[in-house]
Write a protein that holds these residues in place. Structure first.
Motif, PDB file in Angstrom:
ATOM      1  N   LEU A 218      -9.101   7.573   1.120  1.00 16.68           N
ATOM      2  CA  LEU A 218      -8.018   7.050   1.316  1.00 16.68           C
ATOM      3  C   LEU A 218      -8.252   5.568   1.652  1.00 16.68           C
ATOM      4  O   LEU A 218      -7.659   4.556   1.469  1.00 16.68           O
ATOM      5  CB  LEU A 218      -7.075   7.708   2.065  1.00 16.68           C
ATOM      6  N   LEU A 219      -9.084   5.526   3.023  1.00 15.25           N
ATOM      7  CA  LEU A 219      -9.452   4.171   3.756  1.00 15.25           C
ATOM      8  C   LEU A 219     -10.173   3.298   2.681  1.00 15.25           C
ATOM      9  O   LEU A 219     -10.045   1.838   2.400  1.00 15.25           O
ATOM     10  CB  LEU A 219     -10.069   4.329   4.900  1.00 15.25           C
TER      11      LEU A 219
ATOM     12  N   GLN B 236      -1.840   5.693   2.590  1.00 18.86           N
ATOM     13  CA  GLN B 236      -3.074   4.689   2.915  1.00 18.86           C
ATOM     14  C   GLN B 236      -2.622   3.691   3.954  1.00 18.86           C
ATOM     15  O   GLN B 236      -3.663   3.592   4.910  1.00 18.86           O
ATOM     16  CB  GLN B 236      -3.334   3.827   1.580  1.00 18.86           C
ATOM     17  N   ARG B 237      -1.432   3.201   3.958  1.00 12.51           N
ATOM     18  CA  ARG B 237      -1.246   2.293   4.857  1.00 12.51           C
ATOM     19  C   ARG B 237      -1.028   2.898   6.484  1.00 12.51           C
ATOM     20  O   ARG B 237      -1.690   2.265   7.335  1.00 12.51           O
ATOM     21  CB  ARG B 237       0.168   1.729   4.722  1.00 12.51           C
TER      22      ARG B 237
ATOM     23  N   ARG C 241     -10.161   2.958  -0.385  1.00 11.81           N
ATOM     24  CA  ARG C 241      -8.979   2.496  -1.595  1.00 11.81           C
ATOM     25  C   ARG C 241      -7.934   1.431  -0.953  1.00 11.81           C
ATOM     26  O   ARG C 241      -7.819   0.296  -1.481  1.00 11.81           O
ATOM     27  CB  ARG C 241      -8.193   3.533  -2.073  1.00 11.81           C
ATOM     28  N   ALA C 242      -7.664   1.728   0.409  1.00 13.51           N
ATOM     29  CA  ALA C 242      -6.655   0.648   1.074  1.00 13.51           C
ATOM     30  C   ALA C 242      -7.469  -0.415   1.191  1.00 13.51           C
ATOM     31  O   ALA C 242      -6.819  -1.536   1.036  1.00 13.51           O
ATOM     32  CB  ALA C 242      -6.243   1.537   2.291  1.00 13.51           C
TER      33      ALA C 242
ATOM     34  N   LEU D  80       0.723  -1.170  -0.047  1.00 14.49           N
ATOM     35  CA  LEU D  80      -0.107  -0.038  -0.125  1.00 14.49           C
ATOM     36  C   LEU D  80       0.969   1.236   0.105  1.00 14.49           C
ATOM     37  O   LEU D  80       2.010   1.311   0.633  1.00 14.49           O
ATOM     38  CB  LEU D  80      -0.821   0.033   1.315  1.00 14.49           C
TER      39      LEU D  80
END
Ligand SMILES: [Zn+2]
Lengths: 188, 149
Positions: free
Chosen positions: A166-167, A135-136, A169-170, A131
């Motif tokens: 962001l979350l 994001q990570r 997508r992660a 990631l």
């Protein structure tokens, strides 16, 4: 003089004691590596002291700490990793006091389950490592530190809306990479 | 709003968290009602979130706090900026904290009060300024190597 040193040190040490667990968990789940972990954690606390003038008394202290951690790990991560981390005074941590892995006791599970658990942990680690760093970090803060979208936004200097995306997508990335291994475990 | 499977999959994590706005939530729910593949993906999303529990954390090594406090003490900046005027009150505060011992975890408010005390010579009260943590690098790097011993 001696007394003031003792005074400010114990006040500072109290803060470190309160938050060291949080910081080590955050850093280890973010980096996946024990190497340099203590130096990084130390740098975060030293920065908290140096940056305290920019701390807003209205905000949660932990949010301030997460923000310092994010800036160090992500915003400066790439360039700083090349430099030796800045413990100019402190000796390098020696092997015997490196962070203890918080791994589950293998004896607590039947052998085949313990093996599966470790394999899953390894697999997830390598997925997390793919990631993008922001994001990570957002995922680690959300999953393991129970931070709200708003708190993550404050830590990342971003907006709640951006953090949600962001979350999302992660989590899609992690899910799609993990899918081949989870097939059998999902109830219909 | 008519969502494609791909569009739904972008939103699934927020859907299971109940974090979508009402219009999106309704579109996703409608799609899931008629798409078995995306329903399977929703179950996978929940299973993935649970599976992430397996990622281990790390505990600090023993005496970490002591070593950090020592490093802070050695920092020349720390020594230079701490005015003697604040010293007595800090010592008092430290004493008060010591009295509490370890039986209670300090609240954020107490920690904050604590930091304010450490900070009472250059507290930035302007929230606009206070937000920014991106101070000049020389301000953030330890100065222990530079000035004196
Ligand atoms: Zn679909």
């Amino acid at each position: 003089m001696v007394r003031y040193q003792r005074g400010d040190e114990s006040a500072f040490r109290r803060i470190v004691e309160l938050y060291e667990g949080t910081v080590f968990n955050l850093l280890f789940r973010f980096t996946g590596s024990r190497e340099g972990l203590e130096d990084l954690a130390q740098e975060i606390f030293l920065r908290v002291v140096r940056a305290r003038g920019r701390y807003r008394p209205k905000a949660k202290f932990s949010t301030f700490l997460y923000r310092v951690a994010f800036n160090l790990c992500v915003n400066e991560g790439r360039s700083r990793r090349k430099l030796r981390l800045a413990s100019l005074d402190a000796p390098s941590p020696s092997g015997d006091r490196s962070p203890r892995a918080d791994l589950p006791d293998p004896r607590a599970r039947p052998p085949h389950e313990a093996v599966e658990h470790e394999e899953m942990a390894r697999r997830l680690r390598s997925i997390l490592d793919t990631l993008p760093e922001t994001q990570r970090m957002a995922l680690v803060m959300n999953k393991y530190h129970d931070l709200s979208y708003r708190e993550i936004a404050e830590a990342l200097g971003s907006t709640e809306k951006a953090v949600k995306s962001l979350l999302a997508r992660a989590r899609r990335s992690v899910r799609e990479r993990l899918a081949p291994y989870l097939g059998g475990e999902i109830p219909a | 709003m008519n969502l494609s499977c791909d569009g739904v999959r972008d939103l699934l994590a927020l859907h299971v968290e109940g974090a979508l706005d009402p219009a999106e939530a309704e579109s996703v729910a409608r799609h899931l009602g008629s798409c078995a593949a995306c329903r399977a993906e929703e179950r996978l999303e929940r299973a993935t979130w649970r599976a992430l529990d397996a990622v281990p954390g790390a505990a600090p090594p023993s005496a970490f706090a002591e070593r950090v406090a020592e490093a802070a003490r050695r920092s020349s900046r720390w020594r230079r900026i701490l005015p003697l005027a604040a010293a007595a009150s800090i010592a008092l505060l430290a004493g008060a904290l010591a009295l509490r011992g370890t039986r209670a975890v300090l609240s954020d408010e107490e920690v904050i009060a604590h930091l304010d005390l450490l900070e009472n010579w250059d507290l930035v009260s302007d929230p606009e300024l206070a937000v920014a943590l991106d101070a000049p690098e020389e301000d953030l790097l330890p100065l222990g190597g530079g000035s004196g011993r």
